[in-house]
Design a protein around this motif. Structure first.
Motif, mmCIF file in Angstrom:
data_model
loop_
_atom_site.group_PDB
_atom_site.id
_atom_site.type_symbol
_atom_site.label_atom_id
_atom_site.label_comp_id
_atom_site.label_asym_id
_atom_site.label_seq_id
_atom_site.Cartn_x
_atom_site.Cartn_y
_atom_site.Cartn_z
ATOM 1 N N GLU A 1 0.655 -1.308 0.120
ATOM 2 C CA GLU A 1 0.291 -0.280 -0.490
ATOM 3 C C GLU A 1 1.043 1.557 -0.257
ATOM 4 O O GLU A 1 2.353 1.324 0.590
ATOM 5 C CB GLU A 1 -1.058 -0.061 1.548
ATOM 6 C CG GLU A 1 -1.490 -0.845 1.208
ATOM 7 C CD GLU A 1 -2.866 -1.045 2.669
ATOM 8 O OE1 GLU A 1 -3.691 -2.178 2.560
ATOM 9 O OE2 GLU A 1 -2.294 -0.104 3.083
ATOM 10 N N ASN B 1 0.901 5.782 0.318
ATOM 11 C CA ASN B 1 0.384 7.266 0.443
ATOM 12 C C ASN B 1 0.713 8.201 0.664
ATOM 13 O O ASN B 1 2.125 7.771 0.756
ATOM 14 C CB ASN B 1 -0.621 6.792 1.309
ATOM 15 C CG ASN B 1 -1.296 6.001 2.278
ATOM 16 O OD1 ASN B 1 -2.160 5.670 1.192
ATOM 17 N ND2 ASN B 1 -1.499 4.991 3.238
ATOM 18 N N ASN C 1 1.364 12.450 0.951
ATOM 19 C CA ASN C 1 0.842 13.989 1.911
ATOM 20 C C ASN C 1 1.965 15.379 1.316
ATOM 21 O O ASN C 1 3.064 14.896 1.686
ATOM 22 C CB ASN C 1 1.390 13.756 3.262
ATOM 23 C CG ASN C 1 0.383 15.152 4.087
ATOM 24 O OD1 ASN C 1 -0.186 15.680 3.363
ATOM 25 N ND2 ASN C 1 0.853 14.896 5.242
ATOM 26 N N ARG D 1 3.556 -0.732 4.095
ATOM 27 C CA ARG D 1 2.749 0.508 4.179
ATOM 28 C C ARG D 1 3.625 1.180 4.049
ATOM 29 O O ARG D 1 4.584 1.533 4.756
ATOM 30 C CB ARG D 1 1.475 0.623 5.040
ATOM 31 C CG ARG D 1 0.016 -0.336 5.409
ATOM 32 C CD ARG D 1 -0.551 0.166 6.075
ATOM 33 N NE ARG D 1 -1.608 -0.257 6.207
ATOM 34 C CZ ARG D 1 -1.805 -1.850 7.198
ATOM 35 N NH1 ARG D 1 -0.376 -2.082 7.937
ATOM 36 N NH2 ARG D 1 -2.922 -1.940 6.731
ATOM 37 N N GLU E 1 4.941 5.498 3.126
ATOM 38 C CA GLU E 1 4.174 6.521 3.030
ATOM 39 C C GLU E 1 5.367 7.617 2.329
ATOM 40 O O GLU E 1 6.155 7.327 3.000
ATOM 41 C CB GLU E 1 3.779 7.004 4.059
ATOM 42 C CG GLU E 1 2.764 7.980 4.106
ATOM 43 C CD GLU E 1 1.892 8.809 5.605
ATOM 44 O OE1 GLU E 1 2.430 7.881 6.613
ATOM 45 O OE2 GLU E 1 1.796 10.300 4.927
#
Length: 564
Positions: free
Chosen positions: A440, A442, A444, A479, A481
């Protein structure tokens, strides 16, 4: 030949001019703004009040005219004289009408002999006076089919001056004069129309006689509006006073409404403000001249100090130190000057080292970009997808081709952050083909980061390490990020994963290796990225690693905020 002016004197003059000019302009703007606002306010209030008062008066007059016409049209003089109930009904209608009006009036009914058949007026003197006025104008009413507004004033009934509107309508039956219907509006009742104002309101007839006023200030001894104001409007100077006048003719009558506003207070305030500006300008000129002289002397001394230091640098002396005692930008200039000399000395010392280290870093970067294992796995995935999911296979081929094209473009060393980030996203999409839902991602990313210039291919090696070392026996889903933001003119890029993390001893070796001259570990990507940043921007920038076994790893890239 023009006399040469020193920089010190020129700076002093410039300071005085630039300090006084805005203040003077601002003061003038304030005065003019005050005058403009006051003028607009007076004009608007005066004219709107005059117009509204005229319209209000005309509405009242029109309603009386309509009612008079209605009564004259419907009334039967014979029945009114003989039938008591008929008379009561007519009078009741009159009183109902009068009770609804703001301006009160008296009602009269005359027969064809000009005898009063009925009147709401109780004073016999007043009745006789009205009869006298009507009888004296007998030929004016007989045979008329339209309403007549008649003005009279200056006479006395019971020692009281009268000034009224007469609204007259002849009663015509079978083309013969049968009588008159009259409403008499005493102008003293007009206070309900001309209230709520600080201005002087005059109601003037065509002979300039004042038939109503709320003040006698502008009325002469003959009860006329003063000569200077007759048939005038706008701004007028009268006996040293500034006066604004607006006039409006009242329909149905030969009368005009004058609204007169005394503007002298605004004129006096404007004069006082101008005198204050002159006084303040004189005081400020003296104060600014004194302070400008001291300031220019202080700043020019610093400038001469800078010039002397630059001459020494020009002569090849690079070991000087400029010490400026100031709390403004000159101190920053002195600091920057010292830093510049330090940087020049440091650049000279590491010039040869940079050439060698840069070549080494470029070679290591190319070696670490796409290892054969990554290409082999990607091609295997594409071969599998071609059979079972051609669309995904096609997208993966496109991503891989763009990755390869991006990596072999050697014409530039730095790119915009958004280009570097797009490259990383394509790399992650390829990795997702391999790992599927186990991976996964992500992000920002702050909007102000996207245009910042960064070295090419500095994020992908970090992400590759996160994928390569993040999975473990107990990691079902990895995950990752990526965050990026700017703080204190520095760009922070954070790559964080929740994988197996790094062993404490191994982390210590990695951190130690980053500060070594040559790489002594197998982690080429981390070392290469750190050294590239350090060589490009200095030792204040580079790579930081934070990790804890079983909890994941965070890599922070620190770069300067540069737009190119």
């Amino acid at each position: 030949m023009n006399k040469k002016i020193s920089f010190k004197e020129e700076l002093k003059r410039s300071l005085i001019v630039h300090a006084l000019t805005p203040c003077f302009i601002l003061c003038i703007i304030c005065v003019l703004g005050f005058i403009l606002i006051a003028s607009v306010n007076i004009y608007r209030n005066n004219n709107i009040y005059a117009l509204n008062s005229r319209e209000k008066l005309e509405r009242e007059l029109n309603s009386y005219i309509e009612n008079t016409s209605h009564i004259a049209k419907d009334i039967n003089i014979g029945n009114f004289q003989r039938n008591k109930q008929y008379k009561v009904d007519v009078i009741e209608g009159v009183y109902n009408f009068l009770n609804q009006k703001n301006i009160k009036a008296q009602f009269y009914i005359f027969n064809n002999n000009f005898d009063i058949l009925y009147s709401t007026e109780r004073s016999e003197d007043k009745k006789n006076f009205i009869k006298y006025q009507v009888t004296g104008s007998e030929m004016k009413f007989i045979g008329e089919s339209s309403n007549i507004i008649y003005i009279y004033g200056g006479n006395r009934v019971e020692n009281t001056p009268i000034s009224s509107y007469l609204i007259v309508k002849p009663i015509i039956r079978d083309n013969e004069f049968a009588g008159l219907c009259i409403y008499e509006l005493e102008l003293k009742n007009l206070d309900v129309v001309f209230n709520n104002t600080n201005s002087t309101v005059l109601l003037v007839n065509k002979f300039h006689r004042v038939i109503y006023s709320n003040s006698r200030r502008f009325v002469d001894d003959r009860n006329k509006i003063i000569k200077n104001f007759r048939d005038r409007s706008g701004i007028i100077f009268n006996d040293g006073d500034l006066i604004y006048i607006s006039s409006n003719k009242v329909d149905y009558t030969d009368t005009w409404i004058y609204v007169i506003t005394d503007c002298s207070i605004y004129l006096n305030i404007s004069i006082i403000m101008l005198l204050l500006i002159i006084a303040v300008t004189i005081i400020m000129s003296a104060a600014i001249s004194s302070s400008a002289g001291k300031f220019s002397a202080k700043k020019t001394a610093i400038i001469y100090q800078l010039i002397d230091a630059l001459k020494q640098v020009e002569d090849g002396k690079l070991d000087i130190n400029l010490n400026i005692e100031s709390d403004d930008e000159f101190k920053s200039i002195g600091h920057s000057f010292n830093m510049m000399l330090g940087s020049i000395r440091h650049l000279i010392e590491r010039h040869d080292k940079m050439a060698l280290e840069n070549n080494m870093a470029i070679v290591q970067m190319m070696e670490s970009q796409f290892n054969p294992h990554f290409l082999f796995n990607t091609l295997e995935s594409i071969r599998y997808l071609v059979k079972f999911n051609p669309k995904v296979a096609d997208k993966t081929v496109v991503n891989l081709s763009k990755l390869l094209r991006y990596s072999i473009q050697n014409t530039v060393d730095t790119v915009r952050f958004k280009e570097e980030f797009d490259f990383v996203k394509r790399y992650i999409e390829i990795m997702k083909v391999r790992f599927g839902e186990r991976l996964e991602f992500n992000d920002n990313i702050s909007e102000d980061v996207k245009e910042v210039s960064v070295p090419k291919m500095i994020i992908q090696p970090i992400v590759e390490n996160a994928v390569k070392y993040g999975f473990g026996e107990n990691v079902e889903v990895l995950r990752i990020e990526i965050s990026a933001y700017i703080e204190d003119e520095k760009l922070y890029i954070i790559v964080k994963d929740d994988g197996v993390g790094i062993d404490k001893d191994l982390l210590k070796d990695l951190v130690f290796n980053l500060n070594e001259k040559y790489n002594s570990s197998d982690h080429i990507g981390l070392y290469n990225v750190h050294k590239r940043i350090e060589l490009l921007y200095g030792i204040d920038y580079g790579l930081e690693i934070n990790s804890e076994a079983g909890k994941g790893t965070k890599v922070v890239l620190v770069l300067p905020e540069i737009f190119e």
